[in-house]
Design a protein around this motif. Structure first.
Motif, PDB file in Angstrom:
ATOM      1  N   ARG A  13       0.856  -1.190   0.000  1.00  0.00           N
ATOM      2  CA  ARG A  13       0.000   0.000   0.000  1.00  0.00           C
ATOM      3  C   ARG A  13       0.887   1.233   0.000  1.00  0.00           C
ATOM      4  NH1 ARG A  13      -2.971  -3.771  -0.953  1.00  0.00           N
ATOM      5  NH2 ARG A  13      -4.655  -4.473   0.347  1.00  0.00           N
ATOM      6  N   TRP A  14       0.445   2.282  -0.694  1.00  0.00           N
ATOM      7  CA  TRP A  14       1.181   3.535  -0.727  1.00  0.00           C
ATOM      8  C   TRP A  14       0.887   4.337   0.531  1.00  0.00           C
ATOM      9  CZ3 TRP A  14       4.827   3.799  -4.238  1.00  0.00           C
ATOM     10  CH2 TRP A  14       4.690   3.082  -5.417  1.00  0.00           C
ATOM     11  N   ARG A  18      -2.393   6.655  -2.444  1.00  0.00           N
ATOM     12  CA  ARG A  18      -2.634   6.397  -3.862  1.00  0.00           C
ATOM     13  C   ARG A  18      -3.213   5.000  -4.049  1.00  0.00           C
ATOM     14  NH1 ARG A  18       2.913   6.719  -6.652  1.00  0.00           N
ATOM     15  NH2 ARG A  18       3.641   6.648  -4.513  1.00  0.00           N
ATOM     16  N   THR A  20      -3.538   1.342  -5.432  1.00  0.00           N
ATOM     17  CA  THR A  20      -2.572   0.310  -5.795  1.00  0.00           C
ATOM     18  C   THR A  20      -3.001  -0.330  -7.104  1.00  0.00           C
ATOM     19  OG1 THR A  20      -2.129  -0.136  -3.466  1.00  0.00           O
ATOM     20  CG2 THR A  20      -1.522  -1.850  -5.026  1.00  0.00           C
ATOM     21  N   ASP A  35       9.036  -2.473  -4.873  1.00  0.00           N
ATOM     22  CA  ASP A  35       8.076  -1.536  -4.270  1.00  0.00           C
ATOM     23  C   ASP A  35       7.393  -2.126  -3.044  1.00  0.00           C
ATOM     24  OD1 ASP A  35       8.558   0.539  -6.011  1.00  0.00           O
ATOM     25  OD2 ASP A  35       6.847   0.114  -7.313  1.00  0.00           O
TER      26      ASP A  35
END
Length: 96
Positions: A13-14, A18, A20, A35
């Motif tokens: 998860r950002w 944002r 995903t 990431d």
């Protein structure tokens, strides 16, 4: 003989909230371990149908049910090389 590998991707998860990305424009599952995406091998099956049965059972389990459409089944021929070339490592830029 062909076997079927069953994978699941738990997408990171950002921090900024944002969305995903789970699949690309063509509907193909995407992931990037750099990431923070986590790719897990759930098993190796003798048929695609057995792998699909396992997906149905896994979709009810904690974690997997949070991303029920992030499974990937890939067929492979036993005793056949999948990676035929060497590889190089590229150092990461320390400013990242």
């Amino acid at each position: 003989m062909e076997v079927f590998l069953l994978w699941h991707v738990r997408h990171a998860r950002w921090f900024d909230g944002r969305a995903t990305t789970h699949r690309d424009e063509a509907g193909e599952l995407v992931w990037d371990e750099e990431d923070g995406d986590d790719l897990k091998l759930l098993g190796v099956y003798s048929s695609a149908a057995r792998a699909e049965d396992r997906i149905q059972r896994a979709r009810n389990l904690p974690g997997f049910r949070d991303e029920p459409d992030c499974f990937l089944v890939s067929g492979h021929t036993v005793d056949q090389d999948q990676w035929n070339d060497g590889f190089v490592s590229i150092p990461r830029d320390q400013t990242d």
